[in-house]
Design a protein around this motif. Structure first.
Motif, PDB file in Angstrom:
ATOM      1  N   LEU A 156       0.830  -1.212   0.000  1.00  0.00           N
ATOM      2  CA  LEU A 156       0.000   0.000   0.000  1.00  0.00           C
ATOM      3  C   LEU A 156       0.864   1.262   0.000  1.00  0.00           C
ATOM      4  CD1 LEU A 156      -2.932  -0.537   2.528  1.00  0.00           C
ATOM      5  CD2 LEU A 156      -3.019  -0.587   0.058  1.00  0.00           C
ATOM      6  N   VAL A 157       2.046   1.145   0.618  1.00  0.00           N
ATOM      7  CA  VAL A 157       2.921   2.316   0.734  1.00  0.00           C
ATOM      8  C   VAL A 157       3.260   2.855  -0.660  1.00  0.00           C
ATOM      9  CG1 VAL A 157       5.139   3.142   1.622  1.00  0.00           C
ATOM     10  CG2 VAL A 157       3.826   1.458   2.929  1.00  0.00           C
ATOM     11  N   LEU A 169      -8.086   8.904  -3.330  1.00  0.00           N
ATOM     12  CA  LEU A 169      -7.839   7.709  -2.534  1.00  0.00           C
ATOM     13  C   LEU A 169      -7.905   6.415  -3.322  1.00  0.00           C
ATOM     14  CD1 LEU A 169      -9.576   7.938   0.907  1.00  0.00           C
ATOM     15  CD2 LEU A 169      -7.181   7.745   0.403  1.00  0.00           C
ATOM     16  N   TRP A 170      -8.473   6.495  -4.547  1.00  0.00           N
ATOM     17  CA  TRP A 170      -8.721   5.236  -5.244  1.00  0.00           C
ATOM     18  C   TRP A 170      -7.477   4.359  -5.414  1.00  0.00           C
ATOM     19  CZ3 TRP A 170      -6.160   4.397  -9.725  1.00  0.00           C
ATOM     20  CH2 TRP A 170      -5.786   5.495 -10.497  1.00  0.00           C
ATOM     21  N   PRO A 171      -6.249   4.933  -5.608  1.00  0.00           N
ATOM     22  CA  PRO A 171      -5.105   4.018  -5.749  1.00  0.00           C
ATOM     23  C   PRO A 171      -4.899   3.158  -4.496  1.00  0.00           C
ATOM     24  CG  PRO A 171      -4.515   6.209  -6.526  1.00  0.00           C
ATOM     25  CD  PRO A 171      -5.816   6.338  -5.818  1.00  0.00           C
ATOM     26  N   LEU A 176      -5.694  -2.025  -1.898  1.00  0.00           N
ATOM     27  CA  LEU A 176      -6.215  -2.767  -0.747  1.00  0.00           C
ATOM     28  C   LEU A 176      -7.129  -3.911  -1.210  1.00  0.00           C
ATOM     29  CD1 LEU A 176      -5.858  -2.592   2.259  1.00  0.00           C
ATOM     30  CD2 LEU A 176      -7.570  -0.813   2.334  1.00  0.00           C
ATOM     31  N   ASN A 177      -7.987  -3.619  -2.209  1.00  0.00           N
ATOM     32  CA  ASN A 177      -8.852  -4.671  -2.773  1.00  0.00           C
ATOM     33  C   ASN A 177      -8.003  -5.811  -3.331  1.00  0.00           C
ATOM     34  OD1 ASN A 177     -11.088  -3.149  -2.262  1.00  0.00           O
ATOM     35  ND2 ASN A 177     -11.370  -2.422  -4.344  1.00  0.00           N
ATOM     36  N   TYR A 178      -6.947  -5.398  -4.050  1.00  0.00           N
ATOM     37  CA  TYR A 178      -6.086  -6.390  -4.692  1.00  0.00           C
ATOM     38  C   TYR A 178      -5.399  -7.259  -3.631  1.00  0.00           C
ATOM     39  CZ  TYR A 178      -1.991  -8.189  -7.127  1.00  0.00           C
ATOM     40  OH  TYR A 178      -1.017  -9.012  -7.610  1.00  0.00           O
ATOM     41  N   LEU A 179      -4.874  -6.601  -2.583  1.00  0.00           N
ATOM     42  CA  LEU A 179      -4.167  -7.342  -1.535  1.00  0.00           C
ATOM     43  C   LEU A 179      -5.107  -8.279  -0.800  1.00  0.00           C
ATOM     44  CD1 LEU A 179      -1.934  -4.500  -0.067  1.00  0.00           C
ATOM     45  CD2 LEU A 179      -1.177  -6.493  -1.354  1.00  0.00           C
ATOM     46  N   SER A 180      -6.340  -7.774  -0.581  1.00  0.00           N
ATOM     47  CA  SER A 180      -7.320  -8.586   0.126  1.00  0.00           C
ATOM     48  C   SER A 180      -7.669  -9.822  -0.713  1.00  0.00           C
ATOM     49  CB  SER A 180      -8.558  -7.727   0.402  1.00  0.00           C
ATOM     50  OG  SER A 180      -9.602  -8.504   0.841  1.00  0.00           O
ATOM     51  N   ALA A 181      -7.925  -9.612  -2.030  1.00  0.00           N
ATOM     52  CA  ALA A 181      -8.270 -10.735  -2.912  1.00  0.00           C
ATOM     53  C   ALA A 181      -7.099 -11.714  -2.996  1.00  0.00           C
ATOM     54  CB  ALA A 181      -8.632 -10.217  -4.296  1.00  0.00           C
TER      55      ALA A 181
END
Lengths: 344, 206
Positions: A156-157, A169-171, A176-181
């Motif tokens: 995320l950093v 904020l979308w990036p 975050l969505n990508y990391l969660s998936a």
């Protein structure tokens, strides 16, 4: 020690009896007032819930329904064999943690007070981070994201650079969505190959629809549009080309009709101007995936997953109804956005 | 105390009174014109207001349905969390404007909230609907306030015209008549006196 899969499957079968039926859900939505809703709910497995709070009742009730769902989920996790328990805990906690982190970064982005940010969080114990309070208490958005270094959210950093570039904020949210998936898919490895299909189908359907909605939202802002590769690091049944077409088209109807089932049906409300209905249809689709999965294997992991999927959808519907009751919304204005009452 | 107390029955005062009543009558005519114009403005404003209000109510219903759908779809906490991520809020400035001397507020929108980037599509659709009618609400508020102030001014003007026509002008006319009568009386007395003096002088000469 885990009593084994058989026990947790039987337990899930029995716990399904506690879930609210479409008729019960409709009856709850049709109650005139919040008090009558609470009264009606007291006659179900939820028992009597308190509506006394210093703040907003609908937010307090949302927390209650989340807690109830988390209790149900943890009840299953405790009984399940280690691999299934670990997976289920990862699946739900990663998703809820992603929501909490999004709410924290949003709060930091707009300069909300820490106490307000904490009020918005789902009541779970931190999963892959040390403390939500600590992150929410950071001075700036930059500092908050920096606190995630050394955790699985470290990538995320690097999204902060894009976030600063676009002052948006979308990036961070997409990362975050990508990391969660990715985390969910990684945790899937704990399950036997035969049990992975159901979860994969659910996660992919959700990600595909969310990607398409983001692409559709970019249509009006073509000049400021961001590159599809930046916005959609992961795609499944709805490819990057289709998403690009959705971002560039003047005729969204044609693009949606060109999608494969069930996406063409789920996304139809987009050109009819009722976007909220898409999520309701998506939940119905997820409900259907879980129901079919359970029917295909009535004595395996699918039953456990179906129970939790049904529970989560029930939680979402109850949150919607409770909010509607606090606002005095008529049942007919709410029912079409709910999942369980509309399930055939 | 009589209405004629303090009145000097002189030709100079009569001329002053006539000048004043001429001025008052001209003013009354202007006020009547203003009254008619305000009445016309008010009637047309009420017609426009009725149309705008019913249109706004329809648009509000659509917007509210959008907001309801967003809340039910996303949940109240998510909606509030996303809404809190909007950095810019609506900024307005209230400036004075005037029609026929009636001052009413004019609302200038300095900055509209930027909802494009941060909101989920469900919420951004609802927010766009609300934002779309926000301008209509502002215009309607401005128009209602204008109509209200025109109605107030119309009432005041009407009272002024009535007071002028029924009290001030008749009282001035009364004063003028009083002075004219007094002056006629005085000139008659003067004539009689002159006649008497003329008679006396003739008798003395004869």
């Amino acid at each position: 020690m885990s009593p084994g899969l058989s026990y947790v499957v039987i337990k899930s079968h029995s716990l399904m009896a506690d879930l609210l039926t479409p008729e019960q859900m409709r009856a709850l939505a049709q109650q005139e007032t919040l008090e009558l809703f609470v009264e009606q709910l007291a006659g179900t497995s939820y028992g009597r819930i308190s509506t006394e709070t210093d703040g907003d009742v609908s937010l307090a009730l949302e927390k209650v329904f989340y807690q109830k769902f988390i209790e149900r989920m943890m009840g299953i996790v405790d009984l399940a064999p280690t691999n299934i328990g670990d997976f289920l805990q990862s699946y739900y906690y990663l998703r809820f943690e992603a929501i909490n982190l999004k709410r924290i970064v949003r709060g930091k982005f707009s300069g909300l007070p820490t106490s307000k940010i904490i009020d918005f969080l789902i009541p779970i114990t931190p999963y892959r981070v040390e403390s939500y309070e600590k992150i929410a208490g950071a001075e700036t958005l930059h500092d908050a994201v920096r606190q995630l270094e050394g955790t699985q959210y470290e990538p995320l950093v690097s999204s902060l650079e894009l976030s600063e570039k676009y002052d948006a904020l979308w990036p961070v949210e997409i990362a975050l969505n990508y990391l969660s998936a990715r985390g969910i898919f990684k945790s899937l490895e704990r399950l036997p190959q035969s049990d992975r299909g159901l979860v994969r189908r659910i996660v992919q359907a959700e990600a595909d629809v969310e990607n398409f909605l983001v692409a559709a939202k970019q249509r009006g802002a073509r000049e400021n549009a961001h590159s599809p590769e930046e916005m959609f690091p992961t795609t499944y049944d709805i490819s990057l080309d289709m998403l690009r077409e959705a971002m560039e088209t003047d005729d969204l109807r044609a693009v949606i009709q060109g999608l494969n089932p069930p996406y063409n049906e789920i996304l139809t409300p987009l050109y009819e101007g009722d976007v909220a209905l898409i999520r309701s249809r998506l939940r119905q689709h997820v409900y259907d995936i879980a129901r079919r999965g359970r029917a295909a294997n009535d004595f395996g992991f699918n039953v456990v997953m179906a129970y939790l999927v049904f529970s989560e959808i029930e939680k979402n519907d109850l949150v919607g109804i409770a909010w509607g009751k606090t606002q005095g919304i008529a049942a007919e204005d709410m029912l079409k956005y709910l999942t369980i009452p509309n399930y055939p | 105390m009589s209405a004629t107390t303090g009145i000097r029955p002189t030709k100079g005062f009569l001329m002053e009174m006539k000048r004043r009543i001429g001025f008052i009558e001209k003013g009354t005519e202007f006020l009547k014109l203003k009254r008619d114009h305000l009445a016309k403005e008010l009637t047309s404003s009420i017609d426009v207001l009725k149309g705008r209000r019913s249109k706004l109510l329809e648009e509000l219903q659509v917007a509210y349905r959008g907001v309801t759908a967003a809340y039910i779809s996303l949940g109240p906490t998510e909606v509030r969390s996303q809404a809190s991520a909007l950095k810019s809020s609506l900024e307005i400035e209230v400036l004075p404007r005037s029609t026929m001397g009636v001052r009413y507020p004019f609302i200038k929108v300095d900055k509209e909230p930027q909802i494009a980037g941060e909101l989920d599509i469900t919420l951004s659709e609802a927010a766009e609907k609300v934002l779309g009618i926000l301008n209509v609400i502002i215009q309607l508020a401005e128009f209602e306030s204008r109509a209200e102030r025109i109605a107030d001014e119309l009432g005041k003007t009407n009272r002024k015209v009535n007071a002028l026509e029924n009290t001030i002008i008749p009282s001035y006319r009364g004063i003028i008549k009083f002075i004219e009568d007094k002056l006629d009386e005085e000139s008659l007395e003067e004539l009689v006196r002159m006649k008497l003096i003329g008679g006396a002088l003739a008798r003395r000469r004869g």
